[in-house]
Scaffold this motif. Structure first.
Motif: not given
Length: 405
Positions: A274-278, A376-379, A384-389
Motif C-alpha cells: 500500500v505505501p508503494l502504490a500510494s 488522495v494517494s498521500l492521504t 496507513c503509516q499511522t495505523a501501522e504505528h
C-alpha cells in the motif's frame, strides 16, 4: 513442469488477444462509419460493452466463480470471438445495423467481465502450484505483456489500415481471442468444495483493508486519467498541432511502463504494497502537474515516461497484495472487483472530462487532476503509516504487559 506450461499458455494467449485488441481500436470505428455513415455509431460497441462490466458486481457473483478452469475460460472466449466476428461478417453482406452493434457490444462486455478476472485468477492459481511467490511474478508479466500491446499494437493496426486491411483486422482479433481460449484448455480447475459459499466482492474485502486502500488509490488515478488522454488531445487541437502532444505523452508512457514492469518485481519485494502504490500514484499525479506547467512535446514525453513507470509499479503492488492475501473464490472476487474499479473509474472520468476541460482548459485540468491524485494517494499513505504505528505500539504494550505478568 505442468504448472509452468500452463502459465506460459495463459500468458501467451492473453498477450496475443490483447495485442489484437489494439487492432480493433483502430479498425472498428472505421468499419462502422463506413457501413452506417453515422459518426455517433462509431463508439456504440465500446460504449455498450462497458455496461455489463459496471453492473458485474450484481449479476456476475456466481458467473465469475464458474470460470475456474481453462476449458470454461475457452467457452467464454468462444462467445467473445463470435461477438467480434459478427461485425465484419455483417459488414461483408451489408447487414450492419445499430441493433447488431448493441448486441455485439453487450456480448463483448459480458465476456470481458468474466474472462479478464478469470484469466488473472487462473494465472495466480497456476503460480501458486509452480512455487511460492510465483503468482505475483506471473501477474506482473501479464501486465507487462499488456503494456507491450498498448505500445506496439496501435502502430501496427494503423499501418494495416493504411494498406486497406480494415475488415481483416476484426477477423484477426476474433481468431486471436478464440486461439487464446484454446491455449487455456489445458489449465486444470481450482474448484472450491461443494457447498462453499460464493463470496461477493464486498464480503471478500472484509478483513482486508489494505486491498480497499489500494483500490482507492488506483481508482482515483483512473478517474483522473482523462486529464492525460483527453487533455493532451485537446491541447494539441488548441495549439494547431493535432495528435502531437498525445503521441508524445503516449509514447513516453509506453516506454516508461515497460521499464516499470521490468523493475517492479525487484521493488515490490522490498516495499510494503500500500505505501508503494500510494507513492507511485502520487508520483503519477506530480507528472500530471508537470505536464500542465511545461506543455512542450519533449517535456510531456519525459513526464509521460515517468507516469508510465510509476503506474506499472503501483499496479504491480496492488496485484501482489491481492495474490498474497487471498486465494480461490476470494481471489477471483477481488480480481473482479479490481477490474470494476478501474473500468468504472476510467468511464466516469471520460464522461465528466470533456465539460471539465472545456471549463478549465487542458493545462489547468492536468494540474488539478494531478493534485487530486497526489493528495488522495498521500492521504492513504499517511493513514496507513499511522495505523501501522498504532499497531506497533499496541504490540509493544502487550509484550511489556506479558513480561510484567
Amino acid at each position: 513442469m505442468k504448472a509452468r506450461t500452463e502459465a506460459i499458455a495463459l500468458l501467451a494467449g492473453g498477450g496475443v488477444a490483447d495485442f489484437a485488441l489494439r487492432f480493433t481500436q483502430i479498425a472498428l470505428p472505421l468499419v462502422i462509419l463506413r457501413e452506417t455513415g453515422s459518426v455517433a455509431a462509431t463508439g456504440l460497441v465500446g460504449g455498450v460493452a462497458g455496461v455489463p462490466m459496471l453492473l458485474s458486481p450484481w449479476w456476475a457473483r456466481k458467473a465469475r466463480q464458474w470460470v475456474d478452469s481453462g476449458p470454461r475460460l475457452a467457452v467464454v472466449a468462444a462467445i467473445s470471438a463470435l461477438a467480434l466476428a459478427s461485425v465484419p461478417a455483417a459488414a461483408e453482406v451489408g447487414l450492419l445495423t445499430p441493433g447488431l452493434l448493441v448486441l455485439s457490444g453487450l456480448l463483448l462486455g459480458f465476456g470481458d467481465a468474466l474472462s479478464s478476472p478469470g484469466r488473472s485468477a487462473l494465472l495466480a492459481d497456476t503460480g501458486d502450484r509452480w512455487r511460492e511467490g510465483q503468482a505475483v511474478v506471473l501477474l506482473t508479466w501479464q501486465d507487462g505483456l499488456r503494456r507491450i500491446g498498448m505500445l506496439l499494437g496501435p502502430s501496427a493496426g494503423a499501418l494495416a489500415v493504411s494498406t486497406g486491411l480494415t475488415n481483416g483486422l476484426l477477423w484477426i482479433e476474433a481468431v486471436a481471442v478464440l486461439v487464446a481460449g484454446l491455449l487455456a484448455c489445458t489449465v486444470r480447475a481450482e474448484r472450491a468444495p461443494d457447498g462453499t459459499a460464493t463470496p461477493s466482492i464486498r464480503a471478500s474485502l472484509e478483513g482486508r483493508p489494505s486491498v480497499l486502500h489500494g483500490w482507492i488509490v488506483r481508482g482515483t488515478g483512473c478517474v483522473m486519467w482523462f486529464a492525460f488522454s483527453l487533455g493532451l488531445s485537446i491541447l494539441g487541437e488548441d495549439r494547431g498541432r493535432p495528435g502531437i502532444y498525445l503521441a508524445a505523452g503516449m509514447t513516453g508512457y509506453g516506454v516508461g511502463s515497460l521499464i516499470g514492469s521490468a523493475a517492479s518485481l525487484a521493488v515490490i519485494r522490498r516495499v510494503r504494497p500500500v505505501p508503494l502504490a500510494s507513492i507511485a500514484w502520487a508520483s503519477v499525479g506530480l507528472c500530471f502537474v508537470g505536464m500542465g506547467l511545461w506543455t512542450t512535446p519533449p517535456a510531456i514525453a519525459v513526464l509521460g515516461a515517468g507516469a508510465g513507470l510509476t503506474v506499472a509499479v503501483g499496479n504491480a503492488a496492488i496485484s501482489q497484495l491481492i495474490a498474497r492475501e487471498s486465494s480461490g473464490a476470494d481471489r477471483r472476487a477481488l480480481l473482479s472487483g479490481q477490474t470494476v474499479v478501474t473500468n468504472a473509474g476510467s468511464s466516469a472520468g471520460m464522461l465528466c472530462g470533456g465539460p471539465i476541460i472545456a471549463t478549465l482548459g487542458a493545462e489547468h485540468t492536468l494540474v488539478g487532476a494531478g493534485l487530486v491524485t497526489a493528495i488522495v494517494s498521500l492521504t492513504v499513505l499517511v493513514r496507513c503509516q499511522t495505523a501501522e504505528h498504532a499497531r506497533e505500539q499496541s504490540s509493544d504494550r502487550d509484550h511489556h504487559a506479558g513480561r510484567a505478568a
